[in-house]
Scaffold this active site. Structure first.
Site, PDB file in Angstrom:
ATOM      1  N   LYS A 187       1.540  -2.262   7.246  1.00  0.00           N
ATOM      2  CA  LYS A 187       2.238  -2.364   5.637  1.00  0.00           C
ATOM      3  C   LYS A 187       4.304  -1.598   5.654  1.00  0.00           C
ATOM      4  O   LYS A 187       4.507  -2.186   4.587  1.00  0.00           O
ATOM      5  CB  LYS A 187       1.747  -1.082   5.242  1.00  0.00           C
ATOM      6  CG  LYS A 187      -0.287  -2.149   4.549  1.00  0.00           C
ATOM      7  CD  LYS A 187       0.285  -3.111   3.778  1.00  0.00           C
ATOM      8  CE  LYS A 187      -1.061  -3.913   3.496  1.00  0.00           C
ATOM      9  NZ  LYS A 187      -1.196  -5.016   2.648  1.00  0.00           N
TER      10      LYS A 187
ATOM     11  N   SER B 293       0.924  -1.178  -0.271  1.00  0.00           N
ATOM     12  CA  SER B 293       0.505  -0.418   0.150  1.00  0.00           C
ATOM     13  C   SER B 293       1.165   1.246   0.067  1.00  0.00           C
ATOM     14  O   SER B 293       1.886   1.291   0.438  1.00  0.00           O
ATOM     15  CB  SER B 293      -1.000  -0.095   1.530  1.00  0.00           C
ATOM     16  OG  SER B 293      -1.590   1.206   1.367  1.00  0.00           O
TER      17      SER B 293
ATOM     18  N   THR C  18     -12.972  -1.794  -1.644  1.00  0.00           N
ATOM     19  CA  THR C  18     -13.403  -2.626  -1.205  1.00  0.00           C
ATOM     20  C   THR C  18     -14.469  -2.585   0.093  1.00  0.00           C
ATOM     21  O   THR C  18     -14.349  -1.492   0.207  1.00  0.00           O
ATOM     22  CB  THR C  18     -12.196  -3.344  -1.127  1.00  0.00           C
ATOM     23  OG1 THR C  18     -11.608  -2.988   0.443  1.00  0.00           O
ATOM     24  CG2 THR C  18     -11.155  -3.525  -1.581  1.00  0.00           C
TER      25      THR C  18
ATOM     26  N   TYR D  69      -2.020  -0.155  10.416  1.00  0.00           N
ATOM     27  CA  TYR D  69      -2.823  -0.382   9.376  1.00  0.00           C
ATOM     28  C   TYR D  69      -1.234   0.410   8.226  1.00  0.00           C
ATOM     29  O   TYR D  69      -0.786  -1.374   8.494  1.00  0.00           O
ATOM     30  CB  TYR D  69      -3.583  -0.163   8.935  1.00  0.00           C
ATOM     31  CG  TYR D  69      -3.619  -0.637   7.677  1.00  0.00           C
ATOM     32  CD1 TYR D  69      -4.185  -1.769   6.698  1.00  0.00           C
ATOM     33  CD2 TYR D  69      -3.583   0.423   6.080  1.00  0.00           C
ATOM     34  CE1 TYR D  69      -4.133  -2.043   5.484  1.00  0.00           C
ATOM     35  CE2 TYR D  69      -3.474   0.200   5.249  1.00  0.00           C
ATOM     36  CZ  TYR D  69      -3.935  -1.552   4.707  1.00  0.00           C
ATOM     37  OH  TYR D  69      -3.740  -1.487   3.058  1.00  0.00           O
TER      38      TYR D  69
END
Length: 340
Positions: free
Chosen positions: A155, A138, A188, A151
């Protein structure tokens, strides 16, 4: 002979769209995730498109479950050719509102899940000296934003882990390849089932791309893994380059805009989050690949198409450098205006 491809997080989003592409190529596709409804629906799609699916209910945070899924894949289909790590979880909230248990869970799935998948793949690929591992990364793994510290941290960790692994493979002279696809905002279902403590419904920050755009980037990276990473979308490249040259300006900009830009005007989702259990377990429903932002999501990316060609890479980087310069000018004006 058909490829054998393992995809984690295959029940929805990018993983689901990637499974469809491999199904259309007639591949043997091993679908890993926690949610049975999503996996069974994905398997039907793969089969209808001409591939052979294998469903394995797997929590990628559990190394033993991942190892068992890899064993099953090779027992049914033979040697694994491609392993795609895509599963993740997240919490939308300021850092001090995220519990230790929640932070651990995000890290275990979003970072250690990739480690577990990579380990299982390499145990089988290294002795054969062939195979490819694709990490679905990402832009937030290079440039963090507020409200997603768990998150973003995971990542970032994936990038560091993968870089170290790549140097080890080079030292060995191995023909096993590992590459990362750095993703932009993608439409998503995560924004409807993620655990959130925000006052409004979470949203991806524009520009937003459809999962099929991301999936095409993943498949291309698996087919051409010699590059250490791919940037999908001009916003990803521009963000990464701007952060390298003007990180302090981006800090100030995100401090001002990052809260509102990650929320819609809608009420927060009321359904069960998927942090500790799959969302479809409670609802018994398949969520598919798309989220609720179809009206604003792009179904193609010029930058992604350019990146599939060597000359396009240079063009994309030049565009990113130009965007970074523009960002510096804009952020500089805003800083002077606000007195920051």
């Amino acid at each position: 002979m058909a490829e054998t491809v393992v995809i984690t997080g295959a029940s929805a989003g990018i993983g689901r769209a990637t499974a469809r592409l491999y199904g259309g190529r007639g591949a043997d596709v091993v679908l890993l995730a926690r949610g049975r409804a999503g996996l069974e629906a994905a398997a039907q799609e793969v089969r209808a498109l001409g591939g052979r699916p294998l469903v394995r209910i797997t929590d990628t945070a559990d190394a033993g479950q991942v190892e068992a899924a890899a064993d099953a894949a090779e027992q049914v289909f033979g040697p694994i050719d491609v392993w795609i790590n895509c599963a993740f979880s997240s919490v939308f909230a300021p850092f001090d509102e995220i519990t230790a248990e929640e932070y651990d869970r995000v890290t275990q799935v979003t970072y250690l899940g990739f480690v577990n998948g990579t380990r299982a793949a390499l145990r089988r690929m290294l002795p054969r000296d062939r195979g490819t591992v694709v990490q679905v990364g990402s832009a937030l793994g290079e440039r963090s934003v507020p409200l997603q510290s768990a998150y973003c941290g995971a990542k970032h960790a994936i990038n560091g882990f993968t870089s170290a692994l790549r140097t080890e493979l080079l030292h060995r002279g191995s023909h096993v390849r590992v590459t990362v696809v750095q993703m932009p905002a993608v439409n998503t279902p995560q924004f409807s089932w993620v655990r959130s403590r925000l006052p409004r419904h979470p949203q991806p920050v524009p520009p937003v791309y459809q999962p099929e755009v991301a999936a095409r980037g993943v498949v291309h990276a698996a087919d051409h893994p010699r590059r250490k990473q791919y940037y999908l979308g001009g916003s990803t490249a521009a963000t990464i380059w701007a952060n390298r040259f003007f990180p302090a300006l981006l800090d100030r900009y995100l401090a001002r805009s990052g809260y509102d830009s990650q929320q819609t005007d809608l009420r927060p989702p009321s359904g069960v989050s998927n942090l500790f259990e799959p969302a479809d377990r409670a609802e018994g429903a398949d969520h598919g690949a798309h989220g609720i932002f179809d009206d604003r999501a792009h179904d193609r990316s010029l930058e992604a198409a350019l990146a599939r060609h060597p000359l396009g890479v240079s063009s994309a980087l030049a565009a990113a450098a130009g965007a970074a310069a523009t960002a510096k000018a804009v952020l500089g004006r805003r800083s002077r205006t606000s007195g920051a």
